[in-house]
Design an enzyme around this catalytic site. Structure first.
Site, PDB file in Angstrom:
ATOM      1  N   SER A 548       0.881  -1.385  -0.026  1.00  0.00           N
ATOM      2  CA  SER A 548       0.030   0.016   0.072  1.00  0.00           C
ATOM      3  C   SER A 548       0.909   1.372   0.013  1.00  0.00           C
ATOM      4  O   SER A 548       2.161   1.139   0.564  1.00  0.00           O
ATOM      5  CB  SER A 548      -0.714  -0.108   1.470  1.00  0.00           C
ATOM      6  OG  SER A 548      -1.638   1.080   1.463  1.00  0.00           O
ATOM      7  N   TYR A 561      -2.779  -1.249   9.974  1.00  0.00           N
ATOM      8  CA  TYR A 561      -2.635  -1.527   8.888  1.00  0.00           C
ATOM      9  C   TYR A 561      -1.398  -1.201   8.201  1.00  0.00           C
ATOM     10  O   TYR A 561      -0.795  -1.848   7.306  1.00  0.00           O
ATOM     11  CB  TYR A 561      -3.919  -0.765   8.082  1.00  0.00           C
ATOM     12  CG  TYR A 561      -4.221  -0.922   6.605  1.00  0.00           C
ATOM     13  CD1 TYR A 561      -4.463  -2.236   6.165  1.00  0.00           C
ATOM     14  CD2 TYR A 561      -3.434  -0.108   5.737  1.00  0.00           C
ATOM     15  CE1 TYR A 561      -4.846  -2.262   4.516  1.00  0.00           C
ATOM     16  CE2 TYR A 561      -3.646   0.099   4.290  1.00  0.00           C
ATOM     17  CZ  TYR A 561      -4.137  -1.259   3.785  1.00  0.00           C
ATOM     18  OH  TYR A 561      -4.283  -1.451   2.528  1.00  0.00           O
TER      19      TYR A 561
END
Ligand code: ZN
Length: 671
Positions: A548, A561
Site C-alpha cells: 500500500s 494496517y
C-alpha cells in the site's frame, strides 16, 4: 448414442442437410472420431450466385468438429473441376491445395479438407471417413490385411499406409467399386448413394471390429497393477516433471487416470513404442509418449524427459534436410508422460488443450494395448512416414495461421483475496494474459463469481480454494491445489487483507494481531509454502505483494494496517534476497485509494478516513484523486496491469522493487 440436432438453417440443399445431420451423429461418437478428426462429404446440385445449376461436392472444412458442425462448415466445390484431376499423374500438396481452392463455389468458404480429392474421385453421393479406434486396432500389426478380410469380408479393400493427399486420393479412387476401404494406421472410408445407408455401413464396420476384438482379447481397461502413487510423491513428481517439460515454454500439466491401466502395464514400453494409432493423432500428442520408470525419484522423472528430448532431437537431425525452409524443430519435450501408479500426465498451454490431447492419448494407447493383447506386437509407422507427417508442410502452414500464444500461457499463479476488488481484477487480467490461476479467499461465493467472469471471458478455467490464508493448513492447501491442478506454480499474488483502524492509544491487542496476521503473516506463510516448490521446479518465479501507499506514507489512526503493509514490503525484500539465487523475483505494488469492487472500505473505514481528512464520506474518492500528482483516481485495473507486468518477461530483470500505483503521492516517496 443420440447426437445434438443441428440448428435449422434455411435454403440448405437436401444432400447437404443430410450430410450435416449424419456428420453430427458421427462427431458425437468418440469411438468414431475425436476433436475434429475424420471427414465426410455429399454430392449434389447447387444453384450458384448466377442462378446456374452446378454439380458440387460438399466436404468438411479442415479442422472443424463434426459433432457441432453446421452447413457453413461444408464448403461446396465444383465437382467437374476436381474429377478432371483423376487423370493427372502426380501433383505436389501445394499444387493440389491451390487447385482445390480454385474449385470453391464461394471463395470465402472455410479451407476444404486435405482429403477433398479422395471424396471427389469416389463417385458415390455420400462418403464417411473416420479414424475409429477399433478399425486401427485391426490394422496396426503384421497380420492387419488378413484380420480385416476376416472381420469385414472381401467387400472392403485394404491399403497399407499412404500419406494423405493426391496419391492417397488416386489409390482410393481406383477402389471405389468396393464397399469401403480400410487404411492401415489411419482409419476407414465407407460410401453409399444414400446418407443413412452410408452411416449404417460406417457403424456396422466399426461394430464388427469391436465384436472381433471383444472375442479375441481380454480388455484390461481400468486395471490397476501398481499401487497408487502416494500424495507426497505425486506432488513432487509433478513439480519435477513440469520443470523438465517447461524448459522451452511454460506448460500446465493435467493428470488423467484413464490411462492408468496402460501406465501400470509391465509392457508399457511396447505400447508406447507403437506410436499413434491413427497418424492424425501425432498432431496433438507428438509421435510418441514418454514413460517414467520410477515416479518416486525426481532424478528418474527428469531423466525420462531428457531421454525423450535426446531421442526426438536425434530423429529431427536425421531428417533435418526434409524440413521446409523457415521451420525449425517442434518443442522436443513429450506431450504425454505415462506414470505408473497414476496414469497419464499431459502437458499443454492450459488444461482445456491438455484435455484434448489426453482424449487422443487415451484412444491411441488403448488401441496399441488392444493390438498387443489381441494380435501381437503392434507395428508402428516407419520413421520416414512419421517424420513426413510430423513436419507435413500443410500442417506447418496451419500452425503459422494460429494466433501467437498469450504472453503468460502455461504459467500458474495463486492469488489470495481473489473474491473481490484488486484480487479479482488481478486474477482476471492474469487469466486474460493466458495464466492458469488458483483463486483463494475466505469468501467462496465471491471466488465462484471471479471464476465465472474468467470462464466467460474465455480464459483458462481457474481452480478455487476457500479458506483463511492466515491458517498454515489453508496456505499449504493453496499451493497443493496449484500443483495438483496445474502441475506446479510460477508465482503468487499476496493480496488478502483487511483494514483495521484506530489510533495507537485505542486499538486493542486483538485488533492489532488480527491486522498483522491477515495482512502480513498470511503473506509470509504463502511465501514459505511457495518457495520450496519454485526451487524444486527450477523455473524461477515471481512473487508479488500487494502492499500500500501507506507502507511509505502512513496515516494517523491507521497504524495496524500501515505497519502490516510496511512489514510486507520488508518481507518482499527478504524474499528477493533469498529467492534471487533460484531465479525467483519478488516485488511489491503500492496502490492508493482503490475503490473499484473493493470491500476494504466497508465496515466503517470510509467514514473514519473521511473524518480523519475532515470531509464527507461520499467525497472521499474525489479527495484521494485530487491529492495525487496526476489528479487521477486509481482503479483495480491499474493495479492488475502492473501485476501482469511483474509476471512477464518484460520485468525479468526487476526484483526487490516497489512499484507505486497511486497517481503520484509525494508524501509516500521513499526516503
Ligand atoms: Zn483421415
Amino acid at each position: 448414442m443420440s447426437a445434438p440436432s443441428a440448428p435449422a438453417e434455411p435454403d440448405v440443399p437436401e444432400p447437404l442437410a443430410a450430410l450435416v445431420e449424419r456428420s453430427r451423429r458421427i462427431g458425437a461418437d468418440p469411438r468414431l472420431v475425436l476433436h475434429g478428426g475424420g471427414n465426410t462429404s455429399a454430392k449434389g446440385t447447387l444453384t450458384d450466385h448466377l442462378g446456374r445449376e452446378q454439380q458440387v461436392l460438399w466436404v468438411k472444412g479442415s479442422g472443424s468438429d463434426m459433432g457441432t458442425s453446421v452447413a457453413r462448415d461444408y464448403p461446396a466445390l465444383r465437382l467437374a473441376e476436381l474429377t478432371a484431376l483423376a487423370d493427372v499423374e502426380e501433383m505436389t500438396d501445394e499444387e493440389m491445395v491451390a487447385f482445390v481452392a480454385r474449385a470453391l463455389v464461394d471463395p470465402t468458404s472455410p479451407r476444404p479438407s486435405i482429403e477433398t480429392l479422395l471424396h471427389a474421385f469416389v463417385p458415390r453421393a455420400h462418403i464417411d471417413h473416420v479414424h475409429a479406434d477399433s478399425i486401427c486396432a485391426l490394422t496396426n500389426h503384421a497380420e492387419g490385411r488378413r484380420v480385416v478380410a476376416e472381420v469385414l469380408g472381401d467387400g472392403y479393400a485394404y491399403v497399407d499406409w499412404v500419406m494423405p493427399g493426391f496419391d492417397l486420393a488416386k489409390v482410393v479412387g481406383r477402389l471405389a467399386h468396393h464397399e469401403g476401404v480400410v487404411l492401415a494406421n489411419h482409419g476407414l472410408f465407407c460410401w453409399s448413394d444414400d446418407s443413412d445407408d452410408c452411416y449404417r455401413r460406417t457403424v456396422d464396420a466399426v461394430a464388427k471390429a469391436d465384436q472381433h476384438i471383444a472375442a479375441t482379447g481380454t480388455s484390461t481397461r481400468g486395471a490397476r497393477r501398481v499401487g497408487d502413487l502416494d500424495a507426497e510423491h505425486h506432488e513432487r513428481m509433478l513439480v519435477n516433471l513440469r520443470g523438465a517439460l517447461s524448459a522451452r515454454r511454460h506448460k500446465v500439466l493435467l493428470v488423467d487416470d484413464r490411462l492408468r491401466d496402460i501406465a501400470d502395464r509391465p509392457d508399457v514400453e511396447v505400447v508406447v513404442e507403437a506410436g499413434v494409432s491413427s497418424a492424425d493423432h501425432m498432431l496433438r500428442i507428438k509421435p510418441w509418449s514418454a514413460v517414467v520408470a520410477d515416479p518416486t525419484e525426481p532424478e528418474a522423472v527428469r531423466a525420462a524427459v531428457a531421454a525423450y528430448v535426446d531421442r526426438y532431437t536425434a530423429y529431427f537431425e536425421r531428417h533435418r534436410d526434409e524440413v521446409p525452409p523457415g521451420h525449425d524443430m517442434h518443442d522436443p519435450t513429450p506431450t504425454v508422460v505415462l506414470v505408473p501408479g497414476l496414469g497419464a500426465v499431459v502437458a499443454g498451454p492450459d488444461r482445456a488443450t491438455a484435455r484434448v490431447a489426453a482424449d487422443v492419448a487415451d484412444a491411441t494407447h488403448h488401441v496399441a494395448a488392444t493390438v498387443a493383447d489381441s494380435f501381437g506386437t503392434p507395428v508402428p509407422l516407419s520413421e520416414d512416414a512419421i517424420f513426413r507427417f510430423d513436419y507435413w508442410p500443410l500442417e506447418l502452414y496451419k500452425l503459422t495461421l494460429r494466433p501467437p500464444p498469450e504472453p503468460l500461457a502455461g504459467r500458474v499463479v495463486a492469488i489470495t483475496g481473489a473474491a473481490s476488488g484488486i484480487g479479482r481484477e488481478v486474477a482476471k487480467r492474469l487469466a486474460a494474459a493466458g495464466a492458469s490461476v488458483v483463486l483463494a479467499d475466505v469468501d467462496g461465493a465471491g471466488l465462484v463469481a471471479t471464476g465465472a467472469e474468467i470462464d466467460e471471458a474465455g480464459g483458462p478455467s481457474p481452480a478455487i480454494l476457500v479458506g483463511d490464508q492466515s491458517d498454515p493448513d489453508v496456505v499449504a492447501a493453496t499451493v497443493s491445489t496449484a500443483v495438483r491442478t496445474f502441475g506446479g506454480l510460477d508465482g503468487i499474488v499476496a493480496n488478502a487483507g483487511i483494514a483495521v483502524t484506530g489510533r495507537l492509544d485505542e486499538i486493542t491487542l486483538d485488533e492489532w494481531d488480527r491486522a498483522l496476521r491477515i495482512n502480513l503473516t498470511s503473506a509470509f506463510l504463502l511465501t514459505r509454502a511457495a518457495l520450496p516448490v519454485l526451487e524444486e521446479q527450477g523455473l524461477g518465479g515471481s512473487l508479488v505483494y500487494i502492499a500500500s501507499k501507506n507502507a511509505f506514507g502512513p496515516g494517523a489512526g491507521f497504524g495496524a494496517y500501515s505497519v502490516s503493509k510496511a512489514g510486507m514490503v520488508q518481507l518482499m525484500r527478504i524474499a528477493a534476497l533469498e529467492g534471487g539465487p533460484h531465479g525467483i523475483r519478488a516485488n511489491a505494488v503500492n496502490p492508493d485509494a482503490v475503490f473499484q469492487g473493493s470491500r476494504l472500505w466497508d465496515g466503517g473505514l470510509r467514514e473514519e478516513r473521511a473524518e480523519a481528512h475532515g470531509i464527507e464520506p461520499e467525497a472521499l474518492e474525489d479527495f484521494y484523486k485530487d491529492r495525487n500528482l496526476l489528479r487521477r483516481s486509481v482503479t483495480a485495473d491499474d493495479v492488475a496491469d502492473t501485476v501482469v507486468h511483474l509476471f512477464g518477461d518484460a520485468s525479468s530483470r526487476t526484483t526487490g522493487a516497489v512499484v507505486p500505483v497511486d497517481g503520484g503521492v509525494a508524501s509516500a516517496f521513499p526516503r
